[in-house]
Design a protein around this motif. Structure first.
Motif, short mmCIF file in Angstrom:
data_model
loop_
_atom_site.label_atom_id
_atom_site.label_comp_id
_atom_site.label_asym_id
_atom_site.label_seq_id
_atom_site.Cartn_x
_atom_site.Cartn_y
_atom_site.Cartn_z
N VAL A 52 29.19 46.26 41.44
CA VAL A 52 28.41 46.54 40.22
C VAL A 52 29.11 45.93 39.02
N LEU A 53 30.43 46.11 38.95
CA LEU A 53 31.19 45.51 37.85
C LEU A 53 31.07 43.99 37.87
N ALA A 54 31.14 43.39 39.04
CA ALA A 54 31.00 41.93 39.14
C ALA A 54 29.64 41.48 38.60
N GLY A 55 28.60 42.21 38.93
CA GLY A 55 27.27 41.87 38.42
C GLY A 55 27.17 41.99 36.91
N LEU A 56 27.78 43.04 36.38
CA LEU A 56 27.77 43.23 34.92
C LEU A 56 28.52 42.09 34.23
N LEU A 57 29.67 41.76 34.77
CA LEU A 57 30.47 40.68 34.19
C LEU A 57 29.74 39.35 34.27
N ALA A 64 34.82 34.26 35.65
CA ALA A 64 36.11 34.38 36.34
C ALA A 64 36.41 35.85 36.65
N GLU A 65 36.12 36.72 35.70
CA GLU A 65 36.33 38.16 35.92
C GLU A 65 35.36 38.69 36.98
N ALA A 66 34.13 38.19 36.96
CA ALA A 66 33.14 38.60 37.95
C ALA A 66 33.60 38.22 39.35
N LEU A 67 34.12 37.02 39.48
CA LEU A 67 34.62 36.57 40.78
C LEU A 67 35.80 37.41 41.24
N ALA A 68 36.69 37.75 40.32
CA ALA A 68 37.83 38.60 40.66
C ALA A 68 37.37 39.97 41.13
N SER A 69 36.36 40.51 40.48
CA SER A 69 35.84 41.82 40.88
C SER A 69 35.14 41.74 42.24
N ALA A 70 34.42 40.65 42.49
CA ALA A 70 33.78 40.47 43.79
C ALA A 70 34.83 40.37 44.89
N ALA A 72 37.77 41.73 44.76
CA ALA A 72 38.32 43.09 44.92
C ALA A 72 37.40 43.92 45.82
N ALA A 73 36.10 43.69 45.73
CA ALA A 73 35.16 44.40 46.60
C ALA A 73 35.41 44.02 48.06
N VAL A 74 35.63 42.74 48.31
CA VAL A 74 35.91 42.30 49.68
C VAL A 74 37.20 42.94 50.19
N ARG A 75 38.23 42.99 49.34
CA ARG A 75 39.49 43.63 49.74
C ARG A 75 39.27 45.11 50.04
N ALA A 76 38.47 45.78 49.22
CA ALA A 76 38.20 47.20 49.44
C ALA A 76 37.44 47.41 50.75
N LEU A 77 36.48 46.54 51.04
CA LEU A 77 35.74 46.65 52.30
C LEU A 77 36.66 46.40 53.50
#
Length: 86
Positions: A52-57, A64-70, A72-77
């Motif tokens: 969600v944060l990646a989409g907002l960014l 760049a921030e959106a990609l970093a958040s995406a 982070a989502a992969v790492r969390a999964l």
């Protein structure tokens, strides 16, 4: 405590989605960042919050921030999948 963290993350997702739909991106971003900065950092819903944060960014042009958040989502999964396999 883990259950409370899950409920908090889900609540943050709902609030962020509603705020985003209303065009209130600053508030939606704050809600997602606050959820991820909570005292208990691990939740099965972390990946969703990061996405969600990646989409907002992305909507704000912070690619760049959106990609970093995406990422982070992969790492969390990945961490969640490894934890459930143990």
């Amino acid at each position: 405590a883990a259950g409370a963290t899950d409920v908090a993350r889900l609540g943050a997702l709902v609030r962020a989605s509603l705020l985003s739909s209303a065009g209130r991106l600053d508030e939606a971003e704050r809600v997602t960042r606050d959820a991820l900065a909570g005292p208990e950092r691990r939740s099965p819903h972390d990946a969703s919050v990061h996405l969600v944060l990646a989409g907002l960014l992305e909507r704000r042009g912070a690619l760049a921030e959106a990609l970093a958040s995406a990422r982070a989502a992969v790492r969390a999964l990945t961490a969640s999948a490894q934890g459930s396999a143990a």
